[in-house]
Write a protein that holds these residues in place. Structure first.
Motif, mmCIF file in Angstrom:
data_model
loop_
_atom_site.group_PDB
_atom_site.id
_atom_site.type_symbol
_atom_site.label_atom_id
_atom_site.label_comp_id
_atom_site.label_asym_id
_atom_site.label_seq_id
_atom_site.Cartn_x
_atom_site.Cartn_y
_atom_site.Cartn_z
ATOM 1 N N SER A 264 85.655 65.196 56.814
ATOM 2 C CA SER A 264 84.807 65.882 56.473
ATOM 3 C C SER A 264 84.863 65.943 54.913
ATOM 4 O O SER A 264 85.814 65.027 54.540
ATOM 5 C CB SER A 264 84.593 67.358 57.015
ATOM 6 O OG SER A 264 85.191 68.482 56.664
ATOM 7 N N LYS A 265 83.230 65.775 54.539
ATOM 8 C CA LYS A 265 83.023 66.087 52.572
ATOM 9 C C LYS A 265 84.623 67.540 52.141
ATOM 10 O O LYS A 265 84.753 67.221 51.679
ATOM 11 C CB LYS A 265 81.932 65.993 52.783
ATOM 12 C CG LYS A 265 81.470 66.731 51.036
ATOM 13 C CD LYS A 265 80.222 66.928 50.507
ATOM 14 C CE LYS A 265 80.124 67.326 48.968
ATOM 15 N NZ LYS A 265 80.146 67.826 48.825
ATOM 16 N N GLU B 209 87.641 66.888 49.174
ATOM 17 C CA GLU B 209 87.963 68.156 48.402
ATOM 18 C C GLU B 209 88.842 68.395 48.403
ATOM 19 O O GLU B 209 89.431 68.046 47.847
ATOM 20 C CB GLU B 209 86.175 68.620 48.704
ATOM 21 C CG GLU B 209 85.002 68.228 47.833
ATOM 22 C CD GLU B 209 83.982 68.877 48.235
ATOM 23 O OE1 GLU B 209 84.126 70.021 48.586
ATOM 24 O OE2 GLU B 209 82.715 68.168 47.758
ATOM 25 N N GLU B 210 89.312 68.780 49.669
ATOM 26 C CA GLU B 210 90.538 69.757 49.613
ATOM 27 C C GLU B 210 91.831 68.871 49.054
ATOM 28 O O GLU B 210 92.365 68.777 48.847
ATOM 29 C CB GLU B 210 90.729 70.060 51.080
ATOM 30 C CG GLU B 210 92.135 71.472 51.234
ATOM 31 C CD GLU B 210 92.327 71.552 52.548
ATOM 32 O OE1 GLU B 210 93.406 72.277 52.190
ATOM 33 O OE2 GLU B 210 91.115 72.222 53.234
ATOM 34 N N ILE B 211 91.912 67.581 49.682
ATOM 35 C CA ILE B 211 92.744 66.632 49.789
ATOM 36 C C ILE B 211 92.690 65.779 47.910
ATOM 37 O O ILE B 211 93.768 65.902 47.611
ATOM 38 C CB ILE B 211 92.599 65.551 50.525
ATOM 39 C CG1 ILE B 211 93.096 65.482 51.870
ATOM 40 C CG2 ILE B 211 93.521 63.746 50.044
ATOM 41 C CD1 ILE B 211 92.863 64.137 52.372
ATOM 42 N N VAL B 212 91.651 66.004 47.772
ATOM 43 C CA VAL B 212 92.340 65.406 46.170
ATOM 44 C C VAL B 212 92.367 66.784 44.780
ATOM 45 O O VAL B 212 92.882 66.448 44.410
ATOM 46 C CB VAL B 212 90.196 65.674 45.720
ATOM 47 C CG1 VAL B 212 89.834 64.578 44.259
ATOM 48 C CG2 VAL B 212 89.396 64.149 46.120
ATOM 49 N N ALA C 214 85.287 62.353 69.313
ATOM 50 C CA ALA C 214 85.858 63.821 69.395
ATOM 51 C C ALA C 214 87.002 64.832 68.468
ATOM 52 O O ALA C 214 86.599 65.055 68.245
ATOM 53 C CB ALA C 214 86.799 64.124 70.882
ATOM 54 N N TRP C 215 87.740 62.960 67.725
ATOM 55 C CA TRP C 215 88.187 63.565 66.702
ATOM 56 C C TRP C 215 87.373 63.068 65.483
ATOM 57 O O TRP C 215 88.033 63.158 64.045
ATOM 58 C CB TRP C 215 89.289 62.154 66.910
ATOM 59 C CG TRP C 215 90.415 62.512 67.728
ATOM 60 C CD1 TRP C 215 90.369 63.683 69.069
ATOM 61 C CD2 TRP C 215 91.108 61.996 68.228
ATOM 62 N NE1 TRP C 215 90.943 63.290 69.449
ATOM 63 C CE2 TRP C 215 92.244 62.357 69.214
ATOM 64 C CE3 TRP C 215 92.478 61.249 67.056
ATOM 65 C CZ2 TRP C 215 93.244 61.962 70.086
ATOM 66 C CZ3 TRP C 215 92.949 60.334 67.868
ATOM 67 C CH2 TRP C 215 94.459 60.559 69.205
ATOM 68 N N ARG C 216 86.363 62.539 65.360
ATOM 69 C CA ARG C 216 85.399 62.904 63.963
ATOM 70 C C ARG C 216 85.385 63.823 63.675
ATOM 71 O O ARG C 216 84.747 65.169 64.280
ATOM 72 C CB ARG C 216 83.887 61.565 64.470
ATOM 73 C CG ARG C 216 84.766 60.778 64.627
ATOM 74 C CD ARG C 216 83.606 59.218 64.714
ATOM 75 N NE ARG C 216 83.762 58.734 65.524
ATOM 76 C CZ ARG C 216 84.659 57.335 64.662
ATOM 77 N NH1 ARG C 216 85.206 57.286 62.946
ATOM 78 N NH2 ARG C 216 85.225 56.213 65.502
ATOM 79 N N ALA C 217 84.578 63.766 61.956
ATOM 80 C CA ALA C 217 84.464 65.303 61.451
ATOM 81 C C ALA C 217 82.962 65.398 61.595
ATOM 82 O O ALA C 217 81.878 64.608 61.961
ATOM 83 C CB ALA C 217 85.088 64.658 60.153
ATOM 84 N N GLY C 218 82.684 66.557 62.114
ATOM 85 C CA GLY C 218 80.648 66.777 62.882
ATOM 86 C C GLY C 218 79.769 67.063 61.388
ATOM 87 O O GLY C 218 79.659 66.991 60.579
#
Length: 69
Positions: A14-15, A19-22, A65-69
């Motif tokens: 997800s967005k 952002e958390e990874i950044v 099912a593994w994709r970000a919502g």
């Protein structure tokens, strides 16, 4: 300039997760190299389309099912 490049399956994050990874990657570089590198740290997150990556001769596709919502 510290540079990190993450490649992830398209739609897997997800967005907010990106952002958390950044933020976490930037903080890690600043911890290792000092605060002076923070403004120069580059984090690139590339999304790879299904079928565009694989391992051990197997091409991957992300289950819906593994994709970000």
């Amino acid at each position: 300039m510290p540079f990190a490049n993450f490649k992830t399956p398209e739609g897997a994050l997800s967005k907010t997760q990106k952002e958390e990874i950044v933020h976490r990657t930037t903080a890690m570089f600043a911890e290792y190299f000092g605060e002076a590198v923070r403004p120069y740290t580059m984090v690139l997150i590339e999304e790879v389309k299904d079928g565009g990556y694989g391992r051990a001769d197997e091409v991957y596709e992300v289950p819906e099912a593994w994709r970000a919502g």
